[in-house]
Design a protein around this motif. Structure first.
Motif: not given
Ligand SMILES: NC(=O)c1ccc[n+]([C@@H]2O[C@H](COP(=O)([O-])OP(=O)(O)OC[C@H]3O[C@@H](n4cnc5c(N)ncnc54)[C@H](OP(=O)(O)O)[C@@H]3O)[C@@H](O)[C@H]2O)c1
Length: 305
Positions: A228-238, A183-199
């Protein structure tokens, strides 16, 4: 709609998933009893469960208890790991024992487990026919958790194991912890960000549990993950997009390893590509099959009841 006062017993019904699921059950006309460590209306303690058995008219038993593994206030000590283990294995075992002893059996026993049973990989694809492993603490926990849930086959009780990915909802789990930094604009991917994130969205998880109760043909392992399969980075972007915020501030892996200890940080820094093959084959309909619609629903400043 169930016939009058069919009841569901929910271990861990006070939690993030349990609360959403209990509300859904009540809205469909079921009675709900929660097994909890804390007294309250429509609750029983684990000791009462062992002594008095299942409440009357219990048609389904659902195991959802478990100490929050990613509680940032708790260090990853042997004592905490023991709590994480026992809060899942002992509670599930207690529910199974109550079913075994019950003079009138429920028709179904549903137990949650995690996708952490699968070895993290950037290449392997896991569906419900895939075998889990025993390669680290969390995978061993999932194995034990699933094994204590197994009832003797001659009881003839239908069994469903829901291997869940990260559950997204405004009132708990990962989103609750990430909301303010994003919310404060401080978010982003964790680590490399290309790891899958089942959700999966919390609405779909609650509905999947209900689906498993109400469809007599459903049994065995179901993946509680969205198609829909996403990576951690795709989740962070969404999630950033849903909040109209950038999501560019990467959380370095070494920081998360220090904060959470490497063994449990793996839940965030590594991932698995998990496909809900059987869940889809049974005809389960997702309300939030894609990450954008799920993130839009959870990106509300004020959590709703
Ligand atoms: N949330 C996710 O993203 C996610 C993903 C995969 C799997 N799961 C699994 O799904 C289940 C439900 O998740 P959740 O997010 O709803 O969990 P939660 O809100 O953190 O906790 C669920 C309930 O577990 C009970 N509990 C906590 N610590 C316990 C302990 N030491 N001993 C006995 N009971 C304890 C609590 O009930 P009382 O305080 O009433 O006793 C609590 O309300 C958990 O087993 C979790 O591992 C969750």
């Amino acid at each position: 709609m169930p016939s009058i006062m069919e009841s569901v017993l929910v271990g861990g019904g006070t939690g993030f998933v349990g609360t959403a699921f209990s509300q859904l059950l009540r809205s469909k006309g079921y009675g709900v009893t929660t097994v909890s460590r804390m007294p309250g209306p429509q609750r029983m303690s684990w000791t009462e469960l062992a002594e008095s058995g299942l409440p009357v008219n219990t048609v389904a038993v659902v195991s959802l208890a478990g100490q929050n593994v990613l509680d940032p206030t708790r260090r990853w000590t042997p004592g905490f790991k023991q709590n994480v283990w026992a809060s899942r294995v002992n509670t599930t075992q207690s529910l199974a024992n109550a079913i075994i002893k019950a003079p009138f059996k429920p028709k179904v026993f549903i137990s949650i487990s995690g996708v952490g049973i699968y070895q993290p990989s950037q290449t392997a694809e896991y569906n419900e026919d895939s075998h889990g492993g025993s390669f680290d603490f969390l995978s061993k926990l999932c194995q034990e958790w699933e094994s204590v849930a197994k009832l003797p086959a001659d009881l003839g009780i239908r069994q469903v194991t829901v291997r869940s990915g990260v559950i997204l909802g405004r009132n708990g789990g990962m989103v609750k912890q990430l909301f303010l930094p994003f919310y404060f604009g401080l978010g982003g991917p964790v680590g490399r960000g290309d790891q899958y994130m089942p959700w999966i969205h919390i609405h779909d998880m609650a509905n999947l549990l209900l689906f498993a109760i109400e469809n007599n043909n459903v049994q065995g392992v179901l993946h509680g993950v969205a198609p829909q399969i996403v990576t951690n980075k795709q989740f962070a972007k969404a999630f950033g997009r849903a909040l109209w915020r950038p999501a560019l501030i990467r959380l370095p892996e070494f920081v998360i390893n220090i904060a959470f200890s490497e063994e449990r940080a793996k839940i965030m820094t590594e991932g698995q590509k998990v496909i809900p093959k059987r869940t889809l084959a049974y005809g389960f309909q997702y309300k939030y099959p894609d990450i954008d619609s799920a993130c839009r629903q959870v990106a509300k400043l004020i959590p709703s009841k």
